[in-house]
Scaffold this motif. Structure first.
Motif, mmCIF file in Angstrom:
data_model
loop_
_atom_site.group_PDB
_atom_site.id
_atom_site.type_symbol
_atom_site.label_atom_id
_atom_site.label_comp_id
_atom_site.label_asym_id
_atom_site.label_seq_id
_atom_site.Cartn_x
_atom_site.Cartn_y
_atom_site.Cartn_z
ATOM 1 N N LEU A 7 94.050 -75.887 -64.543
ATOM 2 C CA LEU A 7 94.576 -76.993 -64.820
ATOM 3 C C LEU A 7 94.605 -78.091 -64.440
ATOM 4 C CD1 LEU A 7 97.686 -74.605 -64.144
ATOM 5 C CD2 LEU A 7 97.366 -75.456 -66.563
ATOM 6 N N PRO A 8 94.343 -79.169 -64.853
ATOM 7 C CA PRO A 8 94.285 -79.832 -63.906
ATOM 8 C C PRO A 8 95.029 -80.592 -62.814
ATOM 9 C CG PRO A 8 95.774 -81.082 -65.772
ATOM 10 C CD PRO A 8 95.622 -79.116 -65.651
ATOM 11 N N GLN A 9 94.397 -81.646 -61.933
ATOM 12 C CA GLN A 9 94.653 -82.264 -60.227
ATOM 13 C C GLN A 9 94.673 -83.418 -60.141
ATOM 14 O OE1 GLN A 9 95.720 -79.618 -58.531
ATOM 15 N NE2 GLN A 9 95.392 -78.065 -60.206
ATOM 16 N N GLY A 10 95.418 -83.479 -59.017
ATOM 17 C CA GLY A 10 95.039 -85.398 -59.360
ATOM 18 C C GLY A 10 95.023 -86.285 -59.968
ATOM 19 N N GLN A 11 94.343 -86.849 -59.754
ATOM 20 C CA GLN A 11 94.613 -88.434 -61.426
ATOM 21 C C GLN A 11 94.505 -87.557 -63.336
ATOM 22 O OE1 GLN A 11 96.605 -91.114 -61.028
ATOM 23 N NE2 GLN A 11 96.723 -90.546 -58.802
#
Length: 240
Positions: A7-11
């Motif tokens: 899953l995507p993280q941060g910006q």
């Protein structure tokens, strides 16, 4: 529950969430009604009732989407203001607002950095977006900044039922039916992401503890519709 490393993280997560909701905005309400069998309307009304604020109170709705909670807030007599990161969602919300003759201002903005003064809200609502913010600790710090002493928050989210039979049915619906129907009527990738995004939520005790640590009291968690949704409520402490 630990976030899936895929899953995507941060910006990257910010960009992915914004793009996803821009894409699904046109049919978002239709899918909500179908996939929750209309229960989402009941959950939002409960969220508004649990604010327990007087008529005329100013309530910010974070991640307001197409404006459903803003409409319920106005019907209840509150002065609502909606904030969302997705311009596509706000475009749909503005169309709905014009059709329903609602007054709520709709603002493009990040819930982690709201363009409003400190202690300017009597209450805050948020529907199914806790798992979509980058940092819950920062979100709760921002809620503490914005909500006046004795103000209330009412945060609606998905949950996993404790009853094993209901849990099995919920997992089938959430993990299989939602991506299938979402793919047929909207964007399959988005509706595959939404069930997976539950992994971003910390354990319940940790979640409630974060709120208490940021100056909220009477922190409570209500399970709705057999535990498939949860409503987290709290009151902003008075300074001592």
């Amino acid at each position: 529950m630990s976030p899936d490393p895929a899953l995507p993280q941060g910006q990257d997560k910010v960009a992915a969430v914004r793009s996803m909701f821009d894409a699904i905005a046109p049919r978002y309400d239709l899918l909500n009604r179908l996939l929750t069998f209309g229960l989402d309307k009941r959950w939002r009304r409960r969220s508004v009732r649990e604010l327990r604020l007087p008529a005329g109170a100013r309530v910010y709705d974070l991640a307001c989407g197409t404006g459903d909670l803003c409409r319920d807030l106005e019907v209840a007599g509150f002065c609502a203001v909606g904030f969302d990161l997705s311009s596509g969602m706000l475009l749909t919300a503005r169309k709905h607002r014009a059709a329903a003759k609602l007054r709520a201002p709709l603002v493009l903005g990040d819930a982690l950095c709201l363009p409003v003064p400190a202690a300017s809200a009597d209450g805050i609502t948020c529907g199914f977006a806790l798992r979509n913010v980058v940092d819950l600790n920062n979100l709760f710090a921002e809620l503490a900044r914005v909500v006046r002493p004795d103000g209330r928050i009412s945060l609606l989210e998905v949950a996993e039922p404790s009853n094993p039979v209901i849990r099995a049915g919920h997992r089938l619906h959430f993990g299989k039916v939602i991506p299938l129907v979402g793919g047929l009527l909207s964007d399959r990738a988005a509706y595959e992401y939404l069930p997976k995004s539950v992994a971003y939520l910390p354990p319940t005790d940790e979640l409630l503890g974060l709120l208490a640590g940021h100056g909220f009291e009477a922190v409570d968690r209500l399970l709705l519709s057999g535990g498939i949704a949860q409503l987290i409520t709290a009151t902003r402490k008075r300074p001592r």
